[in-house]
Design a protein around this motif. Structure first.
Motif, PDB file in Angstrom:
ATOM      1  N   PRO A   1     -95.758  67.295 -70.396  1.00  0.00           N
ATOM      2  CA  PRO A   1     -96.557  66.069 -70.287  1.00  0.00           C
ATOM      3  C   PRO A   1     -96.002  64.961 -71.178  1.00  0.00           C
ATOM      4  N   GLY A   2     -96.158  63.727 -70.702  1.00  0.00           N
ATOM      5  CA  GLY A   2     -95.671  62.582 -71.452  1.00  0.00           C
ATOM      6  C   GLY A   2     -94.186  62.350 -71.334  1.00  0.00           C
ATOM      7  N   THR A   3     -93.559  62.983 -70.339  1.00  0.00           N
ATOM      8  CA  THR A   3     -92.103  62.879 -70.170  1.00  0.00           C
ATOM      9  C   THR A   3     -91.771  62.095 -68.906  1.00  0.00           C
ATOM     10  N   THR A   4     -90.797  61.213 -69.002  1.00  0.00           N
ATOM     11  CA  THR A   4     -90.244  60.501 -67.856  1.00  0.00           C
ATOM     12  C   THR A   4     -88.855  61.039 -67.564  1.00  0.00           C
ATOM     13  N   ALA A   5     -88.543  61.270 -66.301  1.00  0.00           N
ATOM     14  CA  ALA A   5     -87.228  61.777 -65.900  1.00  0.00           C
ATOM     15  C   ALA A   5     -86.458  60.681 -65.179  1.00  0.00           C
ATOM     16  N   VAL A   6     -85.209  60.458 -65.594  1.00  0.00           N
ATOM     17  CA  VAL A   6     -84.373  59.435 -64.970  1.00  0.00           C
ATOM     18  C   VAL A   6     -83.008  60.008 -64.633  1.00  0.00           C
ATOM     19  N   LEU A   7     -82.407  59.469 -63.593  1.00  0.00           N
ATOM     20  CA  LEU A   7     -81.013  59.772 -63.247  1.00  0.00           C
ATOM     21  C   LEU A   7     -80.135  58.617 -63.678  1.00  0.00           C
ATOM     22  N   ARG A   8     -78.947  58.942 -64.196  1.00  0.00           N
ATOM     23  CA  ARG A   8     -77.977  57.927 -64.592  1.00  0.00           C
ATOM     24  C   ARG A   8     -76.623  58.274 -63.971  1.00  0.00           C
ATOM     25  N   GLY A   9     -75.654  57.397 -64.165  1.00  0.00           N
ATOM     26  CA  GLY A   9     -74.286  57.713 -63.805  1.00  0.00           C
ATOM     27  C   GLY A   9     -73.853  57.223 -62.442  1.00  0.00           C
ATOM     28  N   SER A  10     -72.757  57.818 -61.951  1.00  0.00           N
ATOM     29  CA  SER A  10     -72.103  57.327 -60.741  1.00  0.00           C
ATOM     30  C   SER A  10     -72.923  57.540 -59.486  1.00  0.00           C
ATOM     31  N   VAL A  11     -73.889  58.456 -59.503  1.00  0.00           N
ATOM     32  CA  VAL A  11     -74.734  58.633 -58.326  1.00  0.00           C
ATOM     33  C   VAL A  11     -75.623  57.407 -58.100  1.00  0.00           C
ATOM     34  N   ILE A  12     -75.827  56.606 -59.133  1.00  0.00           N
ATOM     35  CA  ILE A  12     -76.622  55.392 -58.998  1.00  0.00           C
ATOM     36  C   ILE A  12     -75.794  54.255 -58.400  1.00  0.00           C
ATOM     37  N   THR A  13     -74.592  54.066 -58.917  1.00  0.00           N
ATOM     38  CA  THR A  13     -73.754  52.931 -58.503  1.00  0.00           C
ATOM     39  C   THR A  13     -72.756  53.283 -57.412  1.00  0.00           C
ATOM     40  N   GLY A  14     -72.410  54.567 -57.307  1.00  0.00           N
ATOM     41  CA  GLY A  14     -71.382  54.999 -56.364  1.00  0.00           C
ATOM     42  C   GLY A  14     -70.003  55.067 -56.975  1.00  0.00           C
ATOM     43  N   TYR A  15     -69.867  54.615 -58.252  1.00  0.00           N
ATOM     44  CA  TYR A  15     -68.562  54.592 -58.916  1.00  0.00           C
ATOM     45  C   TYR A  15     -68.705  54.998 -60.374  1.00  0.00           C
ATOM     46  N   ARG A  16     -67.710  55.737 -60.888  1.00  0.00           N
ATOM     47  CA  ARG A  16     -67.692  56.072 -62.299  1.00  0.00           C
ATOM     48  C   ARG A  16     -67.421  54.817 -63.106  1.00  0.00           C
ATOM     49  N   TRP A  17     -68.128  54.707 -64.234  1.00  0.00           N
ATOM     50  CA  TRP A  17     -68.027  53.484 -65.028  1.00  0.00           C
ATOM     51  C   TRP A  17     -66.666  53.335 -65.678  1.00  0.00           C
ATOM     52  N   HIS A  18     -66.081  54.433 -66.200  1.00  0.00           N
ATOM     53  CA  HIS A  18     -64.886  54.287 -67.029  1.00  0.00           C
ATOM     54  C   HIS A  18     -63.607  54.093 -66.232  1.00  0.00           C
ATOM     55  N   ASP A  19     -63.573  54.540 -64.960  1.00  0.00           N
ATOM     56  CA  ASP A  19     -62.333  54.377 -64.196  1.00  0.00           C
ATOM     57  C   ASP A  19     -62.549  53.889 -62.763  1.00  0.00           C
ATOM     58  N   ASP A  20     -63.783  53.590 -62.399  1.00  0.00           N
ATOM     59  CA  ASP A  20     -64.108  53.060 -61.072  1.00  0.00           C
ATOM     60  C   ASP A  20     -63.847  54.034 -59.928  1.00  0.00           C
ATOM     61  N   ALA A  21     -63.617  55.310 -60.231  1.00  0.00           N
ATOM     62  CA  ALA A  21     -63.414  56.291 -59.158  1.00  0.00           C
ATOM     63  C   ALA A  21     -64.720  56.465 -58.383  1.00  0.00           C
ATOM     64  N   PRO A  22     -64.641  56.586 -57.059  1.00  0.00           N
ATOM     65  CA  PRO A  22     -65.869  56.748 -56.280  1.00  0.00           C
ATOM     66  C   PRO A  22     -66.549  58.082 -56.565  1.00  0.00           C
ATOM     67  N   PHE A  23     -67.827  58.142 -56.285  1.00  0.00           N
ATOM     68  CA  PHE A  23     -68.588  59.380 -56.409  1.00  0.00           C
ATOM     69  C   PHE A  23     -67.946  60.454 -55.540  1.00  0.00           C
ATOM     70  N   ASP A  24     -67.812  61.661 -56.090  1.00  0.00           N
ATOM     71  CA  ASP A  24     -67.167  62.787 -55.411  1.00  0.00           C
ATOM     72  C   ASP A  24     -65.719  62.479 -55.042  1.00  0.00           C
ATOM     73  N   ALA A  25     -65.036  61.727 -55.884  1.00  0.00           N
ATOM     74  CA  ALA A  25     -63.637  61.379 -55.614  1.00  0.00           C
ATOM     75  C   ALA A  25     -62.747  62.618 -55.545  1.00  0.00           C
ATOM     76  N   ASP A  26     -63.117  63.676 -56.251  1.00  0.00           N
ATOM     77  CA  ASP A  26     -62.306  64.892 -56.278  1.00  0.00           C
ATOM     78  C   ASP A  26     -62.750  65.930 -55.261  1.00  0.00           C
ATOM     79  N   GLY A  27     -63.622  65.537 -54.352  1.00  0.00           N
ATOM     80  CA  GLY A  27     -64.074  66.452 -53.313  1.00  0.00           C
ATOM     81  C   GLY A  27     -65.587  66.600 -53.321  1.00  0.00           C
TER      82      GLY A  27
END
Length: 201
Positions: free
Chosen positions: A84-110
């Motif tokens: 109780p009292g907890t919020t759950a959030v998703l972050r990362g490339s699944v939100i934007t479609g691209y990895r932040w540090h190298d711009d590789a697309p989500f699931d770029a490696d398969g």
């Protein structure tokens, strides 16, 4: 740097449009209050060029093969487990479609190679982690992952259940609200609120 940021935003918006087309999302879907209440940010806010609805569309398209029902099941599994009292959030490339540090697309490696970064926000979630399981003690934990499976034993069954659902790695960490606010408001790093379990009466 400005050109790279602009290019990333264009590709994020392209991915968002593709997601809405594949999902045929109208934006009028009624959702359960507990599963999609946003205690951390207002749903009208924009992070990284994306609204809350656009972030949700991307997550459903990328992690759940365009199936909203599977996304809802994932949210309910999280809701059933978090304290109780907890919020759950998703972050990362699944939100934007691209990895932040190298711009590789989500699931770029398969298929199934990009992980999901689930953060549990709140004091009770912080308490699930051992003292050795923090980047910043009592504030921001390391993720429960393949490399660190034992820092939050009570979360291991949830992690296994979620990975079976999505057929990809799921990392779970805990943070205080201020950490998520800083990521979203100051760093403009988008995140999607999955659910919030109210405090016990």
């Amino acid at each position: 740097m400005r050109e790279r940021h602009t290019d990333r935003m264009c590709r994020v918006k392209d991915g968002m449009r593709a997601g809405r087309e594949s999902l045929n999302v109208s934006g009028d879907v009624e959702e359960e209050d507990a599963i999609h209440s946003s205690a951390i940010m207002d749903t009208d806010d924009v992070q990284g060029g994306l609204t809350e609805q656009q972030k949700r569309d991307n997550v459903i398209r990328l992690a759940f093969h365009g199936r909203p029902a599977d996304y809802e099941e994932f949210c309910r599994a999280v809701m059933d487990t978090i304290p109780p009292g907890t919020t759950a959030v998703l972050r990362g490339s699944v939100i934007t479609g691209y990895r932040w540090h190298d711009d590789a697309p989500f699931d770029a490696d398969g298929p199934g190679t990009s992980d999901l970064d689930l953060t549990l926000v709140g004091e009770a979630a912080i308490g699930l982690f051992k003292l050795t399981g923090f980047f910043v003690p009592g504030v921001h934990s390391r993720p429960v992952s393949h490399e660190d499976p034992d820092i939050a034993p009570d979360l291991i069954p949830l992690r296994a259940r979620l990975m079976a659902m999505v057929q990809r790695p799921v990392n779970i960490q805990a943070s205080r609200d201020i950490v998520i606010q800083l990521r979203g408001a100051l760093l403009d790093q988008p995140y999607l609120v999955l659910c919030r379990k109210p405090d016990e009466a």
